[in-house]
Design a protein around this motif. Structure first.
Motif, PDB file in Angstrom:
ATOM      1  N   SER A  48       0.800  -1.228   0.000  1.00 58.81           N
ATOM      2  CA  SER A  48       0.000   0.000   0.000  1.00 58.81           C
ATOM      3  C   SER A  48       0.830   1.275   0.000  1.00 58.81           C
ATOM      4  N   ASP A  49       2.148   1.180  -0.153  1.00 61.32           N
ATOM      5  CA  ASP A  49       2.967   2.381  -0.088  1.00 61.32           C
ATOM      6  C   ASP A  49       2.736   3.320  -1.269  1.00 61.32           C
ATOM      7  N   HIS A  50       2.172   2.818  -2.361  1.00 63.58           N
ATOM      8  CA  HIS A  50       1.928   3.688  -3.511  1.00 63.58           C
ATOM      9  C   HIS A  50       0.717   4.576  -3.291  1.00 63.58           C
ATOM     10  N   GLN A  51      -0.085   4.299  -2.272  1.00 59.85           N
ATOM     11  CA  GLN A  51      -1.280   5.094  -2.004  1.00 59.85           C
ATOM     12  C   GLN A  51      -0.920   6.279  -1.115  1.00 59.85           C
ATOM     13  N   ALA A  52      -1.006   7.452  -1.651  1.00 60.97           N
ATOM     14  CA  ALA A  52      -0.635   8.638  -0.897  1.00 60.97           C
ATOM     15  C   ALA A  52      -1.645   8.932   0.192  1.00 60.97           C
ATOM     16  N   SER A  53      -1.127   9.346   1.338  1.00 60.46           N
ATOM     17  CA  SER A  53      -1.977   9.766   2.441  1.00 60.46           C
ATOM     18  C   SER A  53      -1.676  11.225   2.731  1.00 60.46           C
ATOM     19  N   THR A  54      -2.520  12.120   2.275  1.00 61.77           N
ATOM     20  CA  THR A  54      -2.249  13.544   2.418  1.00 61.77           C
ATOM     21  C   THR A  54      -2.379  14.021   3.851  1.00 61.77           C
ATOM     22  N   ARG A  55      -2.999  13.210   4.716  1.00 57.40           N
ATOM     23  CA  ARG A  55      -3.225  13.631   6.089  1.00 57.40           C
ATOM     24  C   ARG A  55      -2.105  13.184   7.026  1.00 57.40           C
ATOM     25  N   SER A  56      -1.255  12.287   6.610  1.00 52.62           N
ATOM     26  CA  SER A  56      -0.242  11.746   7.494  1.00 52.62           C
ATOM     27  C   SER A  56       0.835  12.778   7.811  1.00 52.62           C
ATOM     28  N   ALA A  57       1.366  12.680   9.030  1.00 55.54           N
ATOM     29  CA  ALA A  57       2.407  13.605   9.473  1.00 55.54           C
ATOM     30  C   ALA A  57       3.807  13.044   9.272  1.00 55.54           C
ATOM     31  N   VAL A  58       3.941  11.915   8.584  1.00 54.80           N
ATOM     32  CA  VAL A  58       5.256  11.319   8.347  1.00 54.80           C
ATOM     33  C   VAL A  58       6.092  12.237   7.471  1.00 54.80           C
ATOM     34  N   ALA A  59       7.332  12.477   7.899  1.00 50.29           N
ATOM     35  CA  ALA A  59       8.222  13.370   7.171  1.00 50.29           C
ATOM     36  C   ALA A  59       9.153  12.618   6.232  1.00 50.29           C
ATOM     37  N   GLU A  60       9.384  11.345   6.499  1.00 52.13           N
ATOM     38  CA  GLU A  60      10.375  10.605   5.722  1.00 52.13           C
ATOM     39  C   GLU A  60      10.080   9.116   5.802  1.00 52.13           C
ATOM     40  N   VAL A  61      10.344   8.407   4.697  1.00 54.48           N
ATOM     41  CA  VAL A  61      10.172   6.961   4.642  1.00 54.48           C
ATOM     42  C   VAL A  61      11.465   6.355   4.126  1.00 54.48           C
ATOM     43  N   ARG A  62      11.977   5.366   4.846  1.00 57.91           N
ATOM     44  CA  ARG A  62      13.228   4.736   4.429  1.00 57.91           C
ATOM     45  C   ARG A  62      13.084   3.222   4.396  1.00 57.91           C
ATOM     46  N   THR A  63      13.659   2.621   3.386  1.00 57.50           N
ATOM     47  CA  THR A  63      13.772   1.178   3.347  1.00 57.50           C
ATOM     48  C   THR A  63      15.062   0.800   4.056  1.00 57.50           C
ATOM     49  N   ILE A  64      14.950  -0.003   5.113  1.00 56.47           N
ATOM     50  CA  ILE A  64      16.135  -0.356   5.893  1.00 56.47           C
ATOM     51  C   ILE A  64      16.637  -1.757   5.566  1.00 56.47           C
ATOM     52  N   GLY A  65      15.881  -2.517   4.783  1.00 53.63           N
ATOM     53  CA  GLY A  65      16.306  -3.854   4.404  1.00 53.63           C
ATOM     54  C   GLY A  65      15.261  -4.540   3.547  1.00 53.63           C
ATOM     55  N   THR A  66      15.644  -5.681   2.984  1.00 55.33           N
ATOM     56  CA  THR A  66      14.764  -6.481   2.149  1.00 55.33           C
ATOM     57  C   THR A  66      14.880  -7.940   2.575  1.00 55.33           C
ATOM     58  N   THR A  67      13.763  -8.627   2.668  1.00 56.01           N
ATOM     59  CA  THR A  67      13.759 -10.016   3.115  1.00 56.01           C
ATOM     60  C   THR A  67      14.153 -10.960   1.973  1.00 56.01           C
ATOM     61  N   VAL A  68      14.316 -12.239   2.293  1.00 55.28           N
ATOM     62  CA  VAL A  68      14.653 -13.221   1.266  1.00 55.28           C
ATOM     63  C   VAL A  68      13.518 -13.405   0.277  1.00 55.28           C
ATOM     64  N   ARG A  69      12.303 -13.013   0.648  1.00 53.30           N
ATOM     65  CA  ARG A  69      11.156 -13.084  -0.255  1.00 53.30           C
ATOM     66  C   ARG A  69      10.957 -11.778  -1.023  1.00 53.30           C
TER      67      ARG A  69
END
Length: 267
Positions: free
Chosen positions: A44-65
């Motif tokens: 669901s990360d492609h769905q923008a949320s205009t109301r959210s107060a999040v300032a930054e999103v980071r990918t910290i890792g990727t699983t084996v899947r």
């Protein structure tokens, strides 16, 4: 705390919470436990949320899947205190993910702390509703502090898993003052490995949970909180929600309580 740069930055909109198909019943309800559903953020990360107060999103890792592990930054980047809240280290423990998504997607501003939220540390386990990751390893037995191969699910070596390495790398770089690791189902604030009493008392008060030592049927080995407390100046603590927390508790009491307990404010 000074924040050292991380390599991967996710641009674009924020995720809205993934719907949980089965309702969470109130404590003491006779209803059967909810069936775990996938709780990965990636869908669901492609769905923008205009109301959210999040300032930054980071990918910290990727699983084996191939599922991404994401950290969301709220609050004040220059605040004196840095806090990390993380959930769903065990894929079968769904409730913390709901609370942390609710916090992530809030329209209210978090003040007084630099806050990072990781709703799902184990997205592969969450996708199948299993405690372990896709390789059958219990992530909370895989950290390089008092690790033992004899412990069930500990992995072939300490820090063998991608998820373990990802959160260790992230915490090393962010170097938070406080880490709260959210679990189920023991309904308590764990006091077994704390550095002090103040944080445990605040979490107990705000989350309406008792304080007590939670053991692992013996000494806990290879845990995130044990590793962090042994290697960092900050304090890590485990909070256990109950087996069937009420939805209102998870979406309101727990959200506000977590922020208040770590020194923040929602406004």
């Amino acid at each position: 705390m000074h924040l050292r740069p991380l390599p991967a930055l996710i641009a674009g909109g924020l995720a809205t919470a993934i719907a949980l198909s089965a309702p969470l019943s109130t404590p003491g309800s006779a209803a059967p436990a909810a069936t775990p559903t996938a709780t990965s953020d990636s869908a669901s990360d492609h769905q923008a949320s205009t109301r959210s107060a999040v300032a930054e999103v980071r990918t910290i890792g990727t699983t084996v899947r191939g599922r991404q592990i994401r950290a969301y930054r709220l609050g004040e980047a220059n605040a004196a205190r840095t806090v990390v809240l993380l959930g769903v280290m065990h894929g079968s423990e769904r409730a913390p993910g709901l609370t942390l998504r609710r916090l992530r997607d809030t329209a209210q501003t978090v003040t007084r702390v630099d806050l990072w939220v990781i709703p799902v540390l184990n997205p592969d386990g969450a996708a199948t509703g299993r405690r372990a990751n896709a390789r059958g390893v219990d992530l909370n037995r895989n950290f390089p502090h008092r690790w033992s191969r004899s412990v069930s699910g500990a992995g072939r070596t300490a820090a063998s898993e991608r998820e373990t390495k990802a959160i260790m790398r992230f915490l090393d770089r962010v170097d938070p003052d406080v880490v709260v690791s959210l679990h189920q189902p023991f309904a308590a604030v764990d006091t077994s490995v704390n550095k002090g009493r103040g944080l445990a008392r605040a979490l107990s008060r705000e989350l309406k949970l008792p304080r007590r030592d939670i053991d692992c049927g013996g000494p806990c080995r290879g845990t995130l909180t044990g590793w962090f407390n042994a290697t960092h100046a900050g304090e890590a603590i485990t909070v256990e929600f109950g087996p069937r927390p009420a939805r209102n508790y998870l979406r309101r009491t727990a959200v506000r309580g977590l922020v208040a307990a770590v020194g923040g404010r929602l406004r």
